[in-house]
Design a protein around this motif. Structure first.
Motif, PDB file in Angstrom:
ATOM      1  N   GLU A 113       0.818  -1.210   0.000  1.00  0.00           N
ATOM      2  CA  GLU A 113       0.000   0.000   0.000  1.00  0.00           C
ATOM      3  C   GLU A 113       0.850   1.257   0.000  1.00  0.00           C
ATOM      4  OE1 GLU A 113      -2.977   0.015   3.121  1.00  0.00           O
ATOM      5  OE2 GLU A 113      -3.648  -1.935   2.353  1.00  0.00           O
ATOM      6  N   ALA A 114       1.871   1.243   0.838  1.00  0.00           N
ATOM      7  CA  ALA A 114       2.753   2.404   0.919  1.00  0.00           C
ATOM      8  C   ALA A 114       3.420   2.655  -0.424  1.00  0.00           C
ATOM      9  CB  ALA A 114       3.797   2.191   2.007  1.00  0.00           C
ATOM     10  N   LEU A 115       3.809   1.583  -1.067  1.00  0.00           N
ATOM     11  CA  LEU A 115       4.489   1.716  -2.352  1.00  0.00           C
ATOM     12  C   LEU A 115       3.571   2.341  -3.389  1.00  0.00           C
ATOM     13  CD1 LEU A 115       7.259   0.844  -3.702  1.00  0.00           C
ATOM     14  CD2 LEU A 115       5.870  -0.887  -4.809  1.00  0.00           C
ATOM     15  N   ALA A 116       2.313   1.938  -3.372  1.00  0.00           N
ATOM     16  CA  ALA A 116       1.355   2.483  -4.328  1.00  0.00           C
ATOM     17  C   ALA A 116       1.242   4.000  -4.174  1.00  0.00           C
ATOM     18  CB  ALA A 116       0.005   1.808  -4.151  1.00  0.00           C
ATOM     19  N   GLN A 117       1.456   4.498  -2.959  1.00  0.00           N
ATOM     20  CA  GLN A 117       1.408   5.947  -2.726  1.00  0.00           C
ATOM     21  C   GLN A 117       2.608   6.659  -3.337  1.00  0.00           C
ATOM     22  OE1 GLN A 117      -0.765   7.471   0.141  1.00  0.00           O
ATOM     23  NE2 GLN A 117      -2.000   5.704  -0.437  1.00  0.00           N
TER      24      GLN A 117
END
Ligand SMILES: Nc1nc2c(ncn2[C@@H]2O[C@H](COP(=O)(O)OP(=O)(O)OP(=O)(O)O)[C@@H](O)[C@H]2O)c(=O)[nH]1
Ligand SMILES: Nc1nc2c(ncn2[C@@H]2O[C@H](COP(=O)(O)OP(=O)(O)O)[C@@H](O)[C@H]2O)c(=O)[nH]1
Ligand SMILES: [Mg+2]
Lengths: 331, 326
Positions: A320-324
């Protein structure tokens, strides 16, 4: 260290320029890294006569320009701006099995020339074809080339030029490792990615984690613990296993998509795990992160096989963090 | 097939001109060499023996016969009965690059004659080797031509000799050796029967049984739709993938390649699930199943339960045991 390239106007796609003497191995490098050509088949490549421009669409878009060896980039007839404007990195290939003094002279002339207009270009020197050299001799050659380049640049008043040196060969992982490092310098989000990976490995007792571009097997980030080529190799070989098996059994069965849509438990991101016989612990773990990227982890010695839920959870957070920070490649 | 005891030891001759690549392929298939390591091998002096335990009840007795003229002369004369007696399989390796193909075939005929004298019931496999050195588009024709020429010189083995194109640089090596091993396994049909039952119980699309050290396929069962899998070379491709991975793992963990075994490898995707796990002392089982966690978990349990049945098979020819669902 994620330094932005000279990113003025234009399409904004970083450009990797492959330059160097004829037969130094430029076309071989780009074929092996970006087109999966088996190294032994590079023997049949034809000499490049015109600039070969290729666009790579992956976790980020970039271009690779393969130059013919004899080109004079600073011939007035040549539009220098056009070449170097969007540049991300200049990769200069030197054949370590050949006489390299001429190559160095030309490299230095190029660097000095560019220095005036484009002081921020990363110059990456690949001391190439080192597979033919003994370990001792290999180090000697790299030392010698580094010394000559840096000395000559500083004699010309250019101190601490941003030039890096790598020893490479298409017959092992070194060329992928070098390309990884070159590309990482072009990713502005790198520090964030590294911090994310650091936190992942801390939470899950992972020894080493890599974020790979699956297609090219370049890694775009790893945690900040010390890296060695061995860990990269095993992870890279592991990608091959998963990709090959997925090709074999992932063939199109026709009604597949429809089925996946109906099934709520369907797996979106492929994953893979290897446990070792000797210790019955987790050893390698792979998880597809998006269309282009996969996370590969070398588990620590103390990672028992039942720790999978903890990994799942933390990898989810990471994803999820990466998608940000990296909103590319959403499916 | 009534004297199962005697069938356990199978003598296999590996012959061909010096430099043809015999020891190279032996080292890769049986001793965990990688292709680029074979450059370090020296010419074989006389005969090098290796015993390879295969599937528990099969012991391969491999004779790697140095191919220099002096040695061959000696095999054919002084050691004729010793070398060519009680042979189960002769593997003859031809170097595709050889400049004296006709001479190679003459030497082959001499050997064939000795074989048909001392072991008339033997099986002959000819490997046309180093095919990587031929341009891809010329390969199949050249292979056919050479095979026909050699067949003509095969005397009493004319109708039974089999040909394979091989190279240590791709999976063709595994394809050829898989066929050879399959020929040598005495109870292949029994194993296959048991495997088919297992496949039905766990609803597998495909089950492949691999020997653990060599990663060569023993046999496989393919069900339903999977028989349309377009990758018909997948069995030897997986052999080669597993072998390469074993080496990679050994290098990284500092465990010798012979014992760098994984307990299990699993791959789960939206289209299929796959795992490979130990079945018996000498075998690994690879299973491709539909993409479902339930099927996956049930399959693993059922395989665990089936282990003992296969273990019995591994040791001796017992009557075919049945399987029950977990
Ligand atoms: N290109 C290519 N070279 C191969 C292949 N297999 C073996 N070689 C090379 O062939 C050479 C001879 O290999 P060996 O395995 O020692 O030959 P041999 O048949 O055992 O020779 P003797 O022991 O003297 O009978 C080595 O340099 C190998 O690298 C192949 O498939 N392709
Ligand atoms: N030994 C060795 N040979 C290489 C390597 N990379 C390229 N070569 C060989 O060098 C030759 C010239 O390569 P090529 O890519 O055409 O050079 P270019 O003119 O710079 O594009 C080819 O025969 C390649 O097979 C390497 O890493 N090691
Ligand atoms: Mg030999």
């Amino acid at each position: 260290t994620g330094r932005l390239p000279n990113n003025k106007a234009g399409d904004g796609k970083p450009r990797l320029l492959l330059m160097g003497q004829r037969r130094s191995g430029k076309s071989s490098i780009s074929s092996v890294v970006f087109h999966k050509l088996p190294p032994s088949e590079t023997l049949y490549l034809e000499t490049t006569t015109r600039i070969k421009k290729e666009s790579m669409h992956s976790f980020m878009d970039f271009q690779v320009w393969d130059f013919p060896g004899h080109l004079d980039y600073f011939d007035p007839a040549f539009d220098v701006d056009n070449i170097f404007d969007e540049i991300g990195a200049l990769i200069w290939v030197i054949d370590a099995q050949d006489e390299y003094l001429d190559a160095i002279v030309r490299l230095n002339a190029t660097i000095l020339n560019l220095h005036q207009t484009y002081p921020n270009i990363n110059v990456e020197v690949f001391v190439h074809k080192v597979d033919g050299l003994s370990d001792d001799f290999r180090n000697e050659v790299i030392q010698d080339i580094t010394q000559r380049v840096m000395d000559e640049l500083s004699d010309n008043g250019y101190e601490n030029a941003p030039v890096s040196f790598y020893s490479t060969s298409i017959y092992d992982h070194s060329i992928f490792d070098a390309f990884s490092k070159v590309i990482q310098k072009l990713i502005p989000q790198l520090p964030t990615l590294e911090a994310l990976l650091d936190s992942l490995i801390r939470n899950c007792h992972i020894e080493k984690a890599y974020l790979f571009d699956v297609l090219s097997k370049i890694y775009i980030a790893t945690d900040t613990s010390p890296t060695d080529i061995g860990s990269y190799e095993i992870c890279s070989d592991y990608i091959d296993v998963v990709v090959d098996v997925s090709e074999i059994y992932g063939w199109d069965r026709g009604d597949d998509e429809a089925q996946a849509g109906n099934n709520e438990n369907a797996i979106n991101d492929a994953e893979s795990l290897i446990t070792l016989e000797k210790k019955s612990n987790n050893y390698l773990y792979l998880r597809e992160i998006n269309k282009y990227l996969a996370l590969i982890c070398l588990m620590g010695d103390d990672s028992p096989a039942d720790k999978k839920p903890l990994i799942d959870y933390n990898v989810g957070v990471f994803q999820e963090a990466l998608a940000q920070v990296f909103p590319r490649g959403e499916k | 097939m009534n004297s199962s005891r005697r069938q356990k030891q199978r003598k296999v001759l590996l012959m061909g001109k010096s430099g043809a690549g015999k020891s190279s392929m032996r080292s890769i298939v049986f001793s965990n060499y990688v292709a680029k390591d074979v450059r370090r091998l020296g010419a074989t002096i006389d005969v090098e023996h290796s015993n390879i335990k295969f599937m528990g009840n099969l012991m391969l007795n491999l004779w790697d016969c140095g191919g220099q003229d002096g040695f061959v002369e000696n095999y054919l004369t002084h050691q004729r009965a010793h070398v060519f007696g009680s042979v189960a399989v002769l593997i003859f390796v031809f170097d595709i690059e050889s400049r004296e193909f006709a001479a190679d075939v003459v030497s082959y005929s001499n050997i064939i004659r000795a074989l048909s004298e001392c072991s008339p019931g033997a099986k002959v496999f000819c490997l046309i080797h180093k095919m990587d050195l031929v341009q891809a588009r010329l390969r199949s024709q050249l292979f056919e031509e050479r095979s026909e020429y050699i067949r003509a010189a095969s005397e009493t083995f004319k109708d039974t000799v089999d040909f394979f194109p091989t190279s240590i640089w791709d999976q063709s090596l595994y394809k050829a050796w898989t066929q050879i091993i399959y020929f040598l396994i005495p109870n292949a049909a029994t194993i296959e029967g048991l495997l088919r039952q297992l496949a039905e119980v766990i609803d597998a699309r495909e089950l492949i049984l691999y020997e653990r050290t060599t990663c060569l396929m023993v046999t496989h069962v393919t069900r339903d739709e999977e028989s349309q899998n377009p990758f018909t070379d997948r069995f030897e491709r997986i052999s080669s993938i597993l072998k390469t991975h074993k080496q990679s793992m050994a290098k990284h963990t500092n465990i010798p390649p012979g014992s760098a075994n994984f307990a299990e490898m699993q791959i789960k995707t939206g289209r299929f699930m796959f795992f490979i796990t130990r079945l018996t002392e000498n075998t690994n089982l690879a299973a491709a199943i539909p993409p479902s966690e339930q099927v996956f978990n049930a399959a693993r349990i059922n395989i665990m339960l089936a282990r003992s049945k296969f273990a019995e098979l591994d040791i001796a020819n017992k009557p075919r045991p049945g399987l029950q669902q977990a």
